[in-house]
Design a protein around this motif. Structure first.
Motif, PDB file in Angstrom:
ATOM      1  N   LEU A  88      31.107  51.449  79.750  1.00 10.06           N
ATOM      2  CA  LEU A  88      32.099  52.496  79.983  1.00 10.06           C
ATOM      3  C   LEU A  88      33.397  52.165  79.265  1.00 10.06           C
ATOM      4  O   LEU A  88      33.886  51.027  79.333  1.00 10.06           O
ATOM      5  CB  LEU A  88      32.390  52.647  81.479  1.00 10.06           C
ATOM      6  CG  LEU A  88      31.484  53.588  82.284  1.00 10.06           C
ATOM      7  CD1 LEU A  88      30.054  53.056  82.324  1.00 10.06           C
ATOM      8  CD2 LEU A  88      32.026  53.774  83.693  1.00 10.06           C
ATOM      9  N   SER A  89      33.960  53.140  78.568  1.00  9.73           N
ATOM     10  CA  SER A  89      35.287  52.942  77.987  1.00  9.73           C
ATOM     11  C   SER A  89      36.325  52.967  79.103  1.00  9.73           C
ATOM     12  O   SER A  89      36.136  53.617  80.144  1.00  9.73           O
ATOM     13  CB  SER A  89      35.594  54.037  76.964  1.00  9.73           C
ATOM     14  OG  SER A  89      35.640  55.309  77.591  1.00  9.73           O
ATOM     15  N   GLN A  90      37.424  52.260  78.908  1.00 10.65           N
ATOM     16  CA  GLN A  90      38.485  52.262  79.913  1.00 10.65           C
ATOM     17  C   GLN A  90      39.049  53.662  80.093  1.00 10.65           C
ATOM     18  O   GLN A  90      39.412  54.065  81.203  1.00 10.65           O
ATOM     19  CB  GLN A  90      39.599  51.296  79.521  1.00 10.65           C
ATOM     20  CG  GLN A  90      40.687  51.145  80.577  1.00 10.65           C
ATOM     21  CD  GLN A  90      40.145  50.674  81.910  1.00 10.65           C
ATOM     22  OE1 GLN A  90      39.406  49.685  81.978  1.00 10.65           O
ATOM     23  NE2 GLN A  90      40.503  51.362  82.988  1.00 10.65           N
ATOM     24  N   GLU A  91      39.085  54.430  79.015  1.00 11.49           N
ATOM     25  CA  GLU A  91      39.579  55.809  79.092  1.00 11.49           C
ATOM     26  C   GLU A  91      38.688  56.660  80.005  1.00 11.49           C
ATOM     27  O   GLU A  91      39.179  57.512  80.749  1.00 11.49           O
ATOM     28  CB  GLU A  91      39.645  56.429  77.700  1.00 11.49           C
ATOM     29  CG  GLU A  91      40.661  55.805  76.769  1.00 11.49           C
ATOM     30  CD  GLU A  91      40.173  54.530  76.101  1.00 11.49           C
ATOM     31  OE1 GLU A  91      40.960  53.910  75.366  1.00 11.49           O
ATOM     32  OE2 GLU A  91      38.998  54.153  76.314  1.00 11.49           O
ATOM     33  N   LEU A  92      37.381  56.418  79.957  1.00 12.26           N
ATOM     34  CA  LEU A  92      36.480  57.164  80.831  1.00 12.26           C
ATOM     35  C   LEU A  92      36.679  56.766  82.291  1.00 12.26           C
ATOM     36  O   LEU A  92      36.681  57.618  83.188  1.00 12.26           O
ATOM     37  CB  LEU A  92      35.026  56.930  80.424  1.00 12.26           C
ATOM     38  CG  LEU A  92      33.975  57.607  81.307  1.00 12.26           C
ATOM     39  CD1 LEU A  92      34.141  59.124  81.303  1.00 12.26           C
ATOM     40  CD2 LEU A  92      32.557  57.222  80.876  1.00 12.26           C
TER      41      LEU A  92
END
Length: 255
Positions: A88-92
């Protein structure tokens, strides 16, 4: 939506090259359910370093059956169903944390960035997937060699990405693709053309699909801009289509 109330669900089988990166981005979860198909490498040792991870071992029959069994182990309202090679991206994570708990929305789909040894590519054949959903609204079904979740209710799309970054060795990839393409060839041969997508109709013709995929990955999806990683991905996808073509030819001959 309180992100801590979401339970990640992961299937594993010999994922020692991937699972640690996946779990590093899930430390916010109170519990992580991992359905393991009796791994023989260091997968379980790596998981043991994450106290919120609960491992349940279950004999593998199909991806859909394994996922549905996993859902039966989850107690929270929301499920985040991901593969062991997803990060998972931190933005997600931030986007999910900011979601309102609307009673009208039962699932969210997420786009993907395909990576080759950690480098995100310009494009991929991997579509967005419904990965976050209410547990009682989702049911898994087999779809050729793959699986998909059917959602009862409204689905919304999220903006930020999950990275698909599988670093298992090529020999493991070839082993998996050979198994997948046996199932995929059976699906294509048993499905009338009128019920197939235009892409699957081309794949069923055997000859053109591998070369179309190579050009599509390099030119249309911009893989030629990604250096050796772009060529690596394009050759992988071409090889997968070649395996499918060979299995279709073999199946037709043995009829």
């Amino acid at each position: 939506m309180k992100i801590e109330s979401i339970t990640p669900l992961i299937l594993t089988y010999n994922e020692e090259q991937n699972i640690d990166r996946t779990l590093q981005q899930l430390t916010w979860a109170r519990q992580i359910i991992i359905i393991d198909s009796f791994s023989t490498d260091r997968t379980l040792d790596i998981i043991a370093a994450y106290p919120q991870a609960k491992v349940v071992q279950h004999k593998f029959e199909s991806f859909a059956n394994q996922c549905n069994f996993g859902l039966s182990q989850i107690e929270s309202e929301w499920v985040l169903s991901i593969d062991a090679d997803y990060t998972l991206s931190q933005e997600l994570i931030d986007e999910i944390s900011a979601l309102s708990d609307s009673i009208d929305i039962n699932a969210y789909s997420v786009p993907f960035k395909y990576c080759v040894y950690g480098k995100p590519l310009h494009g991929t054949l991997y579509p967005a997937r419904k990965v976050l959903y209410r547990k009682d609204k989702g049911t898994y079904e087999n779809d050729g060699h793959a699986h998909r979740v059917s959602i009862n209710g409204e689905v919304r799309s999220l903006k930020h990405v999950i990275y698909h970054d599988d670093r298992k060795p090529l020999s493991r990839w070839l082993w998996a693709q050979d198994r997948y393409m046996v199932i995929e060839s059976k699906k294509l041969l048993e499905t009338p053309d009128r019920e197939l997508s235009w892409g699957d109709r081309i794949r069923k013709r055997k000859v053109l699909a591998p070369f179309i995929i190579l050009i599509y990955c390099l030119i249309v999806k911009g893989g030629i801009l990604d250096g050796w990683q772009g060529w690596y991905y394009a050759f992988q996808r071409m090889l997968a289509e070649l395996l499918l073509s060979i299995h279709i030819i073999e199946a037709e001959y043995l009829r």
